[in-house]
Design a protein around this motif. Structure first.
Motif, PDB file in Angstrom:
ATOM      1  N   CYS A  66     -70.174   1.779 -25.805  1.00 22.13           N
ATOM      2  CA  CYS A  66     -71.294   1.459 -25.809  1.00 22.13           C
ATOM      3  C   CYS A  66     -72.171   2.420 -26.635  1.00 22.13           C
ATOM      4  O   CYS A  66     -72.226   3.388 -26.523  1.00 22.13           O
ATOM      5  CB  CYS A  66     -70.821   2.020 -24.360  1.00 22.13           C
ATOM      6  N   GLY A  67     -72.622   0.837 -27.092  1.00 26.42           N
ATOM      7  CA  GLY A  67     -73.834   1.608 -28.280  1.00 26.42           C
ATOM      8  C   GLY A  67     -75.404   2.097 -28.294  1.00 26.42           C
ATOM      9  O   GLY A  67     -76.137   1.759 -28.810  1.00 26.42           O
ATOM     10  N   ALA A  68     -75.403   1.257 -26.448  1.00 26.41           N
ATOM     11  CA  ALA A  68     -77.592   1.329 -26.425  1.00 26.41           C
ATOM     12  C   ALA A  68     -77.698   2.461 -26.909  1.00 26.41           C
ATOM     13  O   ALA A  68     -78.997   2.464 -27.710  1.00 26.41           O
ATOM     14  CB  ALA A  68     -77.332   0.861 -24.855  1.00 26.41           C
ATOM     15  N   CYS A  69     -77.749   3.677 -26.395  1.00 25.33           N
ATOM     16  CA  CYS A  69     -78.273   4.556 -27.078  1.00 25.33           C
ATOM     17  C   CYS A  69     -78.401   5.358 -28.600  1.00 25.33           C
ATOM     18  O   CYS A  69     -79.140   5.654 -29.131  1.00 25.33           O
ATOM     19  CB  CYS A  69     -77.460   6.080 -26.702  1.00 25.33           C
ATOM     20  N   CYS A  70     -77.589   4.115 -29.566  1.00 23.23           N
ATOM     21  CA  CYS A  70     -77.913   3.962 -31.218  1.00 23.23           C
ATOM     22  C   CYS A  70     -78.218   3.258 -31.660  1.00 23.23           C
ATOM     23  O   CYS A  70     -78.635   3.038 -32.620  1.00 23.23           O
ATOM     24  CB  CYS A  70     -76.012   3.178 -31.642  1.00 23.23           C
ATOM     25  N   ARG A  71     -79.216   2.623 -30.542  1.00 25.52           N
ATOM     26  CA  ARG A  71     -80.423   1.952 -30.752  1.00 25.52           C
ATOM     27  C   ARG A  71     -81.903   2.683 -30.322  1.00 25.52           C
ATOM     28  O   ARG A  71     -83.302   2.579 -30.313  1.00 25.52           O
ATOM     29  CB  ARG A  71     -80.517   0.558 -29.605  1.00 25.52           C
ATOM     30  N   VAL A 139     -88.288  -1.654 -28.744  1.00 22.84           N
ATOM     31  CA  VAL A 139     -88.115  -2.815 -28.281  1.00 22.84           C
ATOM     32  C   VAL A 139     -87.814  -3.576 -30.041  1.00 22.84           C
ATOM     33  O   VAL A 139     -87.346  -4.888 -29.560  1.00 22.84           O
ATOM     34  CB  VAL A 139     -89.290  -3.084 -28.168  1.00 22.84           C
ATOM     35  N   LEU A 140     -86.886  -3.277 -31.059  1.00 25.44           N
ATOM     36  CA  LEU A 140     -86.719  -3.443 -32.235  1.00 25.44           C
ATOM     37  C   LEU A 140     -84.999  -3.643 -32.291  1.00 25.44           C
ATOM     38  O   LEU A 140     -85.311  -4.370 -32.914  1.00 25.44           O
ATOM     39  CB  LEU A 140     -87.459  -2.414 -32.769  1.00 25.44           C
ATOM     40  N   ARG A 141     -85.012  -2.805 -31.760  1.00 27.56           N
ATOM     41  CA  ARG A 141     -83.127  -3.365 -31.723  1.00 27.56           C
ATOM     42  C   ARG A 141     -82.533  -2.543 -32.895  1.00 27.56           C
ATOM     43  O   ARG A 141     -82.164  -3.176 -33.280  1.00 27.56           O
ATOM     44  CB  ARG A 141     -82.986  -4.641 -30.847  1.00 27.56           C
ATOM     45  N   ILE A 142     -83.342  -1.886 -33.722  1.00 25.83           N
ATOM     46  CA  ILE A 142     -83.026  -1.061 -35.167  1.00 25.83           C
ATOM     47  C   ILE A 142     -81.758  -0.232 -34.501  1.00 25.83           C
ATOM     48  O   ILE A 142     -81.773   0.819 -34.046  1.00 25.83           O
ATOM     49  CB  ILE A 142     -83.905   0.085 -35.750  1.00 25.83           C
ATOM     50  N   PRO A 143     -80.822  -1.068 -34.625  1.00 26.12           N
ATOM     51  CA  PRO A 143     -78.980   0.334 -34.935  1.00 26.12           C
ATOM     52  C   PRO A 143     -79.123   1.395 -35.394  1.00 26.12           C
ATOM     53  O   PRO A 143     -80.089   0.668 -36.740  1.00 26.12           O
ATOM     54  CB  PRO A 143     -78.009  -0.944 -34.980  1.00 26.12           C
ATOM     55  N   CYS A 144     -78.599   2.263 -35.073  1.00 21.62           N
ATOM     56  CA  CYS A 144     -78.590   3.434 -36.098  1.00 21.62           C
ATOM     57  C   CYS A 144     -77.290   2.745 -37.487  1.00 21.62           C
ATOM     58  O   CYS A 144     -76.816   2.031 -37.610  1.00 21.62           O
ATOM     59  CB  CYS A 144     -77.696   4.344 -35.536  1.00 21.62           C
ATOM     60  N   PRO A 145     -77.221   3.352 -38.974  1.00 20.49           N
ATOM     61  CA  PRO A 145     -76.711   2.816 -39.916  1.00 20.49           C
ATOM     62  C   PRO A 145     -75.646   2.927 -39.570  1.00 20.49           C
ATOM     63  O   PRO A 145     -74.544   2.649 -39.914  1.00 20.49           O
ATOM     64  CB  PRO A 145     -77.530   2.955 -41.149  1.00 20.49           C
ATOM     65  N   PHE A 146     -75.323   4.157 -39.023  1.00 17.87           N
ATOM     66  CA  PHE A 146     -73.578   4.078 -38.987  1.00 17.87           C
ATOM     67  C   PHE A 146     -73.011   3.680 -37.737  1.00 17.87           C
ATOM     68  O   PHE A 146     -71.560   3.868 -37.107  1.00 17.87           O
ATOM     69  CB  PHE A 146     -73.417   5.865 -39.211  1.00 17.87           C
ATOM     70  N   LEU A 147     -73.550   2.777 -36.795  1.00 14.03           N
ATOM     71  CA  LEU A 147     -73.719   1.674 -35.218  1.00 14.03           C
ATOM     72  C   LEU A 147     -72.779   1.248 -36.488  1.00 14.03           C
ATOM     73  O   LEU A 147     -73.027  -0.246 -36.540  1.00 14.03           O
ATOM     74  CB  LEU A 147     -74.011   1.319 -34.829  1.00 14.03           C
TER      75      LEU A 147
END
Length: 253
Positions: A66-71, A139-147
């Motif tokens: 569940c990686g939603a907060c990683c954005r 809104v950009l939905r940029i993922p954490c680089p470690f995701l």
């Protein structure tokens, strides 16, 4: 002279106090080397809060995959930015190059969206502008680089604020454009205390996680101060609770 000293203090967690006893080195060190200790303290605080929530019938819904907060826009301390740089630099190739490329892609997307300059100085922005950054960023939905595979690929080294962010509401809510979630309420935030360790200016204490490599590239020649661990703990506690360290350090046995 002893190699270590025993440091004791008490943190008030709602109606109960948590007594903490640590054996820490006497030799001066950079604050980055204190992060494992601060991470352990964070988990002690979290355990108390999670147990209290469980007593009220609430459970943590966060889990691997569940990686939603990683954005989300993740603010970290400069101390942790240096640690992230060290983690990336220690990666074998080609993984190191791949992760650095993700950081570069995040910066490029922020610049294209007109958010980069605000992100570079977000701690200095007026409160209204700072709060407005979060939905604009999400809104950009940029993922954490470690995701990777919707999970944190550096989970043992993840930032303190990531550790402190735990929700009890259904995980589906976390993916909303501007999520409305129920969070575990902590009585104290170690991440808040750590942000002040490398800056005396409260408006110059944090940066966005996705800008960690950019910031450390620009400050590669900066040297961290070397201080005894007990002094770092004392300063962190003051930043976290407004209180000085309780008790006098004694030689560890």
């Amino acid at each position: 002279m002893a190699d270590k000293v025993k440091v004791e203090f008490e943190l008030q967690m709602g109606q109960e106090g948590v007594r903490v006893a640590l054996n820490v080195p006497t030799a001066p060190m950079p604050v980055r080397k204190m992060l494992p200790l601060f991470q352990g303290l964070t988990h002690q605080i979290i355990d108390v809060a999670v147990a209290r929530a469980a007593g009220a019938g609430e459970t943590v819904s966060c889990k691997a995959g569940c990686g939603a907060c990683c954005r989300y826009l993740v603010p970290i301390s400069k101390t942790e930015a240096r640690q992230i740089r060290a983690v990336v630099d220690a990666m074998p190739e080609p993984r190191r190059t791949e992760v650095r490329a993700r950081f570069a892609d995040a910066v490029a997307r922020l610049e294209a969206a007109g958010l980069l300059e605000d992100l570079r100085r977000f701690d200095a922005l007026p409160e209204e502008q700072f709060l407005a950054l979060n939905p604009r960023y999400l809104v950009l939905r940029i993922p954490c680089p470690f995701l990777e595979d919707e999970s944190c690929s550096i989970h043992p080294q993840r930032p303190l604020v990531c550790r402190e962010y735990l929700v009890t509401s259904p995980s589906e809510r976390c993916g909303d454009d501007w999520p409305v979630v129920s969070r575990i309420q902590l009585d104290a935030s170690v991440s808040q205390g750590v942000t002040a360790l490398e800056s005396t200016d409260p408006r110059d204490s944090r940066l966005a996680l996705v800008l960690a490599l950019e910031w450390t590239d620009a400050h590669a020649g900066d040297e961290q101060a070397l201080r005894p661990a007990v002094e770092w703990i004392d300063q962190m506690l003051e930043g976290m609770t407004g209180k000085a360290l309780r008790g006098v350090p004694e030689p560890a046995r």
